[in-house]
Design a protein around this motif. Structure first.
Motif, PDB file in Angstrom:
ATOM      1  N   GLY A 120      15.596  -3.533  -3.232  1.00 27.83           N
ATOM      2  CA  GLY A 120      14.624  -4.257  -2.893  1.00 27.83           C
ATOM      3  C   GLY A 120      13.970  -3.245  -1.506  1.00 27.83           C
ATOM      4  O   GLY A 120      12.928  -2.867  -1.864  1.00 27.83           O
ATOM      5  N   THR A 121      14.796  -2.590  -0.871  1.00 30.87           N
ATOM      6  CA  THR A 121      13.716  -1.677   0.198  1.00 30.87           C
ATOM      7  C   THR A 121      13.243  -0.719  -1.139  1.00 30.87           C
ATOM      8  O   THR A 121      13.005   0.413  -0.972  1.00 30.87           O
ATOM      9  N   GLN A 122      14.535  -0.042  -1.382  1.00 27.60           N
ATOM     10  CA  GLN A 122      14.690   1.193  -2.157  1.00 27.60           C
ATOM     11  C   GLN A 122      13.703   1.113  -3.399  1.00 27.60           C
ATOM     12  O   GLN A 122      12.934   2.072  -3.223  1.00 27.60           O
ATOM     13  N   LEU A 123      13.145   0.321  -4.189  1.00 28.31           N
ATOM     14  CA  LEU A 123      12.175  -0.649  -4.915  1.00 28.31           C
ATOM     15  C   LEU A 123      11.255  -0.815  -4.239  1.00 28.31           C
ATOM     16  O   LEU A 123      10.208   0.000  -4.912  1.00 28.31           O
ATOM     17  N   THR A 124      10.675  -0.729  -2.995  1.00 28.38           N
ATOM     18  CA  THR A 124       9.864  -0.877  -2.474  1.00 28.38           C
ATOM     19  C   THR A 124       9.401   1.057  -1.756  1.00 28.38           C
ATOM     20  O   THR A 124       7.886   1.021  -1.998  1.00 28.38           O
ATOM     21  N   LYS A 125      10.010   1.199  -0.975  1.00 30.36           N
ATOM     22  CA  LYS A 125      10.050   2.418  -0.305  1.00 30.36           C
ATOM     23  C   LYS A 125       9.988   3.213  -1.576  1.00 30.36           C
ATOM     24  O   LYS A 125       9.340   4.383  -1.337  1.00 30.36           O
ATOM     25  N   VAL A 126      10.475   3.675  -2.080  1.00 27.18           N
ATOM     26  CA  VAL A 126       9.701   4.564  -3.425  1.00 27.18           C
ATOM     27  C   VAL A 126       9.203   4.468  -4.231  1.00 27.18           C
ATOM     28  O   VAL A 126       8.598   5.344  -4.874  1.00 27.18           O
ATOM     29  N   GLY A 127       9.701   3.643  -5.141  1.00 31.36           N
ATOM     30  CA  GLY A 127       9.007   2.982  -6.307  1.00 31.36           C
ATOM     31  C   GLY A 127       6.982   2.931  -5.726  1.00 31.36           C
ATOM     32  O   GLY A 127       6.272   3.643  -6.451  1.00 31.36           O
ATOM     33  N   VAL A 128       7.251   1.044  -5.329  1.00 28.41           N
ATOM     34  CA  VAL A 128       5.848   0.586  -5.151  1.00 28.41           C
ATOM     35  C   VAL A 128       4.976   1.695  -4.293  1.00 28.41           C
ATOM     36  O   VAL A 128       4.224   1.570  -4.672  1.00 28.41           O
ATOM     37  N   ASP A 129       5.212   2.147  -3.084  1.00 28.10           N
ATOM     38  CA  ASP A 129       4.721   2.696  -2.092  1.00 28.10           C
ATOM     39  C   ASP A 129       3.985   3.763  -2.540  1.00 28.10           C
ATOM     40  O   ASP A 129       3.075   4.304  -2.853  1.00 28.10           O
ATOM     41  N   LEU A 130       5.445   4.804  -3.399  1.00 23.85           N
ATOM     42  CA  LEU A 130       4.419   5.895  -4.258  1.00 23.85           C
ATOM     43  C   LEU A 130       3.697   5.599  -5.188  1.00 23.85           C
ATOM     44  O   LEU A 130       3.279   6.366  -4.857  1.00 23.85           O
ATOM     45  N   TYR A 131       3.647   4.643  -6.001  1.00 22.37           N
ATOM     46  CA  TYR A 131       2.897   4.794  -6.843  1.00 22.37           C
ATOM     47  C   TYR A 131       1.458   4.421  -6.701  1.00 22.37           C
ATOM     48  O   TYR A 131       0.606   5.098  -6.687  1.00 22.37           O
ATOM     49  N   PHE A 132       1.573   3.430  -5.547  1.00 20.08           N
ATOM     50  CA  PHE A 132      -0.037   3.644  -4.853  1.00 20.08           C
ATOM     51  C   PHE A 132      -0.315   4.466  -3.986  1.00 20.08           C
ATOM     52  O   PHE A 132      -1.794   4.698  -4.117  1.00 20.08           O
ATOM     53  N   ARG A 133       0.108   5.062  -3.278  1.00 17.92           N
ATOM     54  CA  ARG A 133      -0.194   6.933  -3.183  1.00 17.92           C
ATOM     55  C   ARG A 133      -0.439   7.276  -4.062  1.00 17.92           C
ATOM     56  O   ARG A 133      -1.640   8.172  -3.441  1.00 17.92           O
ATOM     57  N   VAL A 134       0.143   7.322  -5.097  1.00 12.13           N
ATOM     58  CA  VAL A 134      -0.619   8.549  -6.361  1.00 12.13           C
ATOM     59  C   VAL A 134      -1.945   8.163  -6.770  1.00 12.13           C
ATOM     60  O   VAL A 134      -2.514   8.506  -7.111  1.00 12.13           O
ATOM     61  N   LEU A 135      -1.673   6.090  -7.005  1.00  8.55           N
ATOM     62  CA  LEU A 135      -3.087   5.907  -7.843  1.00  8.55           C
ATOM     63  C   LEU A 135      -4.132   5.991  -6.181  1.00  8.55           C
ATOM     64  O   LEU A 135      -5.024   6.636  -7.224  1.00  8.55           O
ATOM     65  N   ASN A 136      -4.211   5.723  -4.896  1.00 11.38           N
ATOM     66  CA  ASN A 136      -5.694   6.319  -4.625  1.00 11.38           C
ATOM     67  C   ASN A 136      -5.575   7.518  -3.886  1.00 11.38           C
ATOM     68  O   ASN A 136      -6.880   7.661  -4.398  1.00 11.38           O
ATOM     69  N   ASP A 137      -4.321   8.764  -4.284  1.00 10.01           N
ATOM     70  CA  ASP A 137      -5.324   9.788  -3.966  1.00 10.01           C
ATOM     71  C   ASP A 137      -5.603  10.151  -5.342  1.00 10.01           C
ATOM     72  O   ASP A 137      -6.708  11.131  -4.958  1.00 10.01           O
ATOM     73  N   ALA A 138      -5.403   9.703  -6.424  1.00  9.51           N
ATOM     74  CA  ALA A 138      -6.818   9.837  -7.064  1.00  9.51           C
ATOM     75  C   ALA A 138      -7.641   9.358  -7.811  1.00  9.51           C
ATOM     76  O   ALA A 138      -8.209   9.314  -8.514  1.00  9.51           O
ATOM     77  N   GLY A 139      -8.186   9.215  -6.542  1.00  9.99           N
ATOM     78  CA  GLY A 139      -9.048   7.842  -6.598  1.00  9.99           C
ATOM     79  C   GLY A 139      -9.420   6.183  -6.616  1.00  9.99           C
ATOM     80  O   GLY A 139     -10.502   5.588  -7.052  1.00  9.99           O
ATOM     81  N   GLY A 140      -8.524   5.650  -6.929  1.00  7.84           N
ATOM     82  CA  GLY A 140      -8.155   4.889  -7.024  1.00  7.84           C
ATOM     83  C   GLY A 140      -8.277   3.821  -8.231  1.00  7.84           C
ATOM     84  O   GLY A 140      -8.451   4.516  -9.143  1.00  7.84           O
TER      85      GLY A 140
END
Length: 77
Positions: free
Chosen positions: A22-42
């Motif tokens: 659960g920690t790896q899924l969230t820290k590596v997958g979800v958090d990274l995805y949102f960082r990339v998404l937001n960096d691209a303008g959301g």
């Protein structure tokens, strides 16, 4: 959720027998995805923010966490 932020929530195992997964899924997958998404303008210029809660791999806690998130945010737009 505001006009400039989209809150996406979920319940995951941060403790219990699947804590590592659960920690790896969230820290590596979800958090990274949102960082990339937001960096691209959301999404339509709105930033996305994850909100996660620990259910310890217990279904009843996952249901309770989901109900709390739903009551806190209300219906989706």
């Amino acid at each position: 959720m505001t006009d400039n932020e989209i809150l996406l929530g979920g319940s995951n195992s941060f403790s219990g027998p699947l804590a590592f997964t659960g920690t790896q899924l969230t820290k590596v997958g979800v958090d990274l995805y949102f960082r990339v998404l937001n960096d691209a303008g959301g999404v339509h210029d709105a930033r996305s923010a994850p909100s996660t809660t620990d259910d310890g791999y217990r279904p009843q806690d996952a249901v309770a966490n989901t109900k709390k998130l739903w009551s806190r945010t209300g219906s989706s737009r």
